[in-house]
Structure formats: structure tokens, C-alpha cells
Design an enzyme around this catalytic site. Structure first.
Site, mmCIF file in Angstrom:
data_model
loop_
_atom_site.group_PDB
_atom_site.id
_atom_site.type_symbol
_atom_site.label_atom_id
_atom_site.label_comp_id
_atom_site.label_asym_id
_atom_site.label_seq_id
_atom_site.Cartn_x
_atom_site.Cartn_y
_atom_site.Cartn_z
ATOM 1 N N GLY A 102 -1.094 2.920 6.615
ATOM 2 C CA GLY A 102 -1.162 2.327 8.006
ATOM 3 C C GLY A 102 -0.467 0.968 8.110
ATOM 4 C CB SER A 121 4.757 0.313 9.963
ATOM 5 O OG SER A 121 5.389 0.278 8.796
ATOM 6 N N GLY A 170 1.056 -1.056 0.116
ATOM 7 C CA GLY A 170 -0.138 0.013 0.026
ATOM 8 C C GLY A 170 0.841 1.317 -0.026
ATOM 9 C CD GLU A 198 9.047 -1.411 3.094
ATOM 10 O OE1 GLU A 198 9.909 -1.971 2.128
ATOM 11 O OE2 GLU A 198 8.211 -0.649 2.942
ATOM 12 N N GLY A 229 2.246 5.447 4.415
ATOM 13 C CA GLY A 229 1.405 6.188 5.270
ATOM 14 C C GLY A 229 -0.226 5.701 5.308
#
Length: 494
Positions: free
Chosen positions: A45, A47, A40, A171, A43
């Protein structure tokens, strides 16, 4: 089969009275026994979702307004820390945030102690994990001396040794060279075959296509835009990937290469030791181990030069040498002046840097203030309202306008990296050093960042030198490419 992760109608925000829900009535189930990749825009959401699923939020920050979260059918609220770790363990975007001890061996012992593993069983488990990830030689090295990629693999060693039923990787291939990433992917495939559930958050689908059972595409608020994506049907989702600003496997980040100009920076017979060794005072002192030997290089002004190379080869250490933070022999010449003859204050006004971990260089507790602080260094007499307007314009360009009142430490790592880059871009240095600038960035953010750099090069005559493991980024945006090979710095031809 019971889902590994089951989240229903979850609402999470960082401030109790905040206006924006980071996870906004989101629901998501992750099947057990599979490799699932969650993608996605930066920012959206991802993580935060990982931290909430693992129980790290709201235990360590933020507010869970509502929602039911279960791990393998067990309500998260009913699990203590040790029980949670046996079901789900997490590798963060920034490995430094999860190390508690000074060496990898001590860190793995600490992990096993938290799981109440008998001491007599620990050595065999540690040796097996280190061997699998080819980290045996670094087991007793201080973690602070490892490269970014080595720290990433050290964190993965800790996950492997814990043998959780599900591991969640945020990541996982950041700061790791392609060969090391392929090795880790093969290990993850083997762990799946042994019954472990693998969940990965990533921006790059290419490497995962051969292994992922499913790719899930999220949109703002943690909502599911599409799922059931795999290597067989991903071509049907190209438009959706592009709409969300997410890399598609065949994306081409087209950059305009600049004609080569005279060098602003030169290396002449440069050698860099592995450690910060001073001149030897005694003949019996061991000879230094060299990361780089007798290197010559020229970095053209008003251009982008990329430096490639495997994790731990010395790329970041070369930047530190350039900033007088690590010893070297030979000559580093900035417009003909020797770096060693320059006072640090004068040098730093010529050269700016964005580190691998951008959080190490933040100086304020507010995103807008962070950018304004960078502007004030160069324009101390600028009126406050003009400084704020300039900062807000930069934040808007980089997609951070909504986060201007956030603490920099509450941003995702991709957002932190953008903030660090634009804070430095507010200055007037001649050379900008970027250490993995596009790690954690989605396709839209990467394109904006590189285009902004190109514009600053054109308008303000900036020179950019960047370290990256992204060969495609180097090929499509860099005007010149060097690669570390066998302690040499070799220019890469087209």
C-alpha cells in the site's frame, strides 16, 4: 511542530464493494523538516498511501471510505489543487504518467503556471532547477526521446521548480545509475537544509542510510510495523526486515553462476546512433552521434548476461536495435543468422522483451487474462480450464494470486513488472530481454523472480539478457556482465 502529513484511521479500496482494503484503518504521521523513507513489501500500500495523501485518490479512482488527512495541519478536503501543490508534490514510480507537455522546459512552465508564478520569474527558476539536476542540455529535447533515468531526473526537476513544502518521491532512484542517484540524494539533503520535507518510498535502504532521519517499515494494509529506524539502530531490525521480505542493507541475493556456453547471440562491429537516422542522402547532412561504436560481444546461451551503464548511455536503445526498432551498423547474429534478414514475426518468436514501463505491453484488462493471453500465443489448442490453471499457478508463484481479477493498471509498478515478466515467461522464446526487471521489487519478489529465471534456463534452455543499475544483482546473479563505457561495450571481470 505540525506534522507534514497526518493520516488517521484511513480506509481506502479500489472497488466500493471490494473485499480488500488497500489501506485498512491505517494511521501515519510524517514529521516536517526531515527525510523520511517509507519501506515495505511490494503491494503493501505504499504507492496508494502516497496518492491518497496527495489527494490524487479518490479524486482519480478508488473509494476513500473514511479517515482524516491533513497536510501541515490543513484538512486535505479544504485545499484546491494549487494549494495542495504548494504543500505537497509527488513524483510517481513511472514519470511518463505525470508529463503533460512535450519538453522539460514546457513541462516546468506548465507547473509554474499552475502555481500562478509570474512569467517574468519563470526562466530563472527553470534554469536553476535544470542546472541543479544537470538537465540543462535536455531542456528542449522531446521527453519521449529521453531514457528512463533521464525521465526520472526530468520529473525531479519539475518537483524542484515547484518548491513545495513537502515532496513525496515514489522509487526516486529507479532507472538511475548509482552516480546519478548519489547526485540526487545530495540535492535532496540540500533541499531539506533549506526547509523542505522529503518523504521517499523505496525498497533499497542502503543509499538512504546516510541521509534518512527515519525509516518507517509498513506491513499489509499500510499498517506500521516499525518506525524510528536509522543508520545507528538498523541492525536491531534485521529479523523484521526479513520477515517482511524487504531488503536489508547487507542482503546477499546469492545466485548460482552457470559455466559459460557457446554464444547464442553475437555483436560484430556494431555501432548504434543516438537517433533513428537513416543513411545520409546529402554530403552536408550532419554525421550521426553514436551511442555505441564498433562493439563486439558474445551472449552465452542458457545463461544470464547483465548490462550495466549510466542513464542515457544506450542500453535500452541496444535492445530496440536487437528488435529491429532502431538502426545499427555491423552485425547482430542470432545463432549465426543476421537479425536484419529476419522477418519481425520470426524474430519475435525467438526474442521476448519486458520493457522499463511494463504497462506499455499489457493487452488485457485483467491480471489472469493477461497471463492466459501469453500462454495462448504458444499453446493455442490448450483447453480453457487447463490454460487458467497454468496461469493461476504462475500468479501464485509470483505472489499475484490475490490480484488475479484486478486490472493490470491498478497494480503497483513492482507488481506490474512481475506480471509482465511472468506473462513473457509463459512463452517459448529462446532469448528474454529484461529492462530493469527488479526495479520496484522487494527482496522476496526479487529472489523469486531470479530463481524462476534460473529454473526456466535449466528446464527450457532460456537465455536471459538484462539491463540493470543494480550492481549487486549483476554480481550475484549474472553469469556474464558487460558495461557501457565511453560508447564501448566492455566485459566486466570478477
Amino acid at each position: 511542530m505540525m506534522p507534514a502529513i497526518d493520516m488517521r484511521d484511513v480506509v481506502f479500496r479500489f472497488w466500493e464493494d471490494g473485499k480488500r482494503n488497500i489501506l485498512d484503518h491505517m494511521s501515519l504521521t510524517i514529521p516536517a523538516g526531515q527525510i523520511t523513507v517509507v519501506m515495505g513489501a511490494s503491494g503493501c500500500g505504499k504507492s496508494t498511501l502516497a496518492a491518497v495523501a496527495a489527494g490524487l485518490y479518490p479524486e482519480n479512482g478508488g473509494y476513500l471510505q473514511q479517515g482524516d488527512i491533513r497536510l501541515f495541519g490543513e484538512p486535505l478536503n479544504n485545499l484546491d489543487i494549487a494549494a495542495r501543490a504548494r504543500l505537497l508534490s509527488v513524483m510517481f514510480q513511472n514519470p511518463d504518467l505525470q508529463f503533460c507537455m512535450d519538453t522539460l522546459r514546457s513541462e516546468m512552465i506548465f507547473c509554474l503556471e499552475n502555481l500562478s508564478i509570474p512569467p517574468e520569474d519563470m526562466d530563472a527558476l527553470i534554469d536553476e532547477a535544470a542546472d541543479r539536476l544537470r538537465m540543462t542540455a535536455l531542456l528542449d529535447h522531446p521527453l519521449t526521446t529521453l531514457s528512463g533515468g533521464e525521465k526520472q531526473k526530468a520529473a525531479l526537476c519539475c518537483l524542484y521548480v515547484m518548491r513545495s513544502r513537502c515532496i513525496l518521491l515514489d522509487e526516486p532512484f529507479a532507472n538511475i545509475d548509482p552516480d546519478a542517484a548519489e547526485d540526487i540524494l545530495q540535492l535532496l539533503i540540500q533541499m531539506k537544509q533549506e526547509g523542505c520535507t522529503i518523504v521517499a518510498i523505496d525498497h533499497q535502504p542502503s543509499l538512504w542510510l546516510k541521509a534518512a532521519d527515519e525509516i518507517i517499515l509498513l506491513t499489509e494494509g499500510g499498517h506500521t510495523a516499525a518506525r524510528g529506524i536509522n543508520r545507528e539502530n538498523i541492525s536491531q531490525y534485521r529479523d523484521m526486515f526479513e520477515q517482511q521480505g524487504v531488503f536489508f542493507p547487507t542482503d546477499s541475493r546469492r545466485g548460482e553462476h552457470m559455466p559459460e556456453k557457446e554464444a547464442i547471440l553475437r555483436f560484430e562491429d556494431v555501432s548504434i546512433p543516438l537517433k533513428g537516422e537513416k543513411k545520409r542522402l546529402f554530403r552536408k547532412a550532419p554525421a550521426p552521434v553514436w551511442l555505441l561504436e564498433h562493439a563486439d560481444a558474445a551472449f552465452p546461451r542458457e545463461s544470464i548476461t547483465a548490462i550495466l551503464g549510466p542513464s542515457g548511455c544506450g542500453k535500452t536503445t541496444t535492445f530496440l536495435s536487437l528488435l529491429q526498432q532502431h538502426p545499427f551498423t555491423g552485425k547482430m547474429l542470432l545463432e549465426g543468422r543476421g537479425i536484419t534478414a529476419m522477418k519481425p514475426r520470426a524474430l519475435y518468436r525467438e526474442i521476448g522483451i519486458v520493457f522499463q514501463n511494463p504497462a506499455n505491453q499489457f493487452v488485457t484488462q485483467n491480471v489472469l487474462d493477461e497471463v492466459m493471453a501469453g500462454i495462448r500465443v504458444w499453446y493455442p489448442d490448450m483447453p480453457e480450464n487447463e490454460c487458467a490453471a497454468k496461469a493461476e499457478a504462475l500468479l501464485s508463484d509470483y505472489g499475484l494470486a490475490r490480484q488475479k481479477r484486478y486490472s493490470p493498471y491498478m497494480l503497483s509498478q513492482g507488481q506490474q513488472r512481475r506480471l509482465a515478466v511472468l506473462s513473457v515467461l509463459a512463452g517459448q522464446q529462446k532469448i528474454l530481454l529484461l529492462d530493469e526487471p527488479t526495479y520496484g521489487q522487494d527482496a522476496r519478489s526479487t529472489r523469486v523472480m531470479m530463481q524462476q529465471l534460473r529454473e526456466k534456463i535449466r528446464r527450457e534452455h532460456l537465455t536471459v539478457i538484462l539491463i540493470t543499475h543494480d550492481r549487486q544483482l549483476a554480481a550475484e546473479w549474472a553469469d556474464k556482465v558487460y558495461c557501457f563505457r565511453d560508447r564501448t561495450l566492455q566485459e566486466v571481470s570478477e
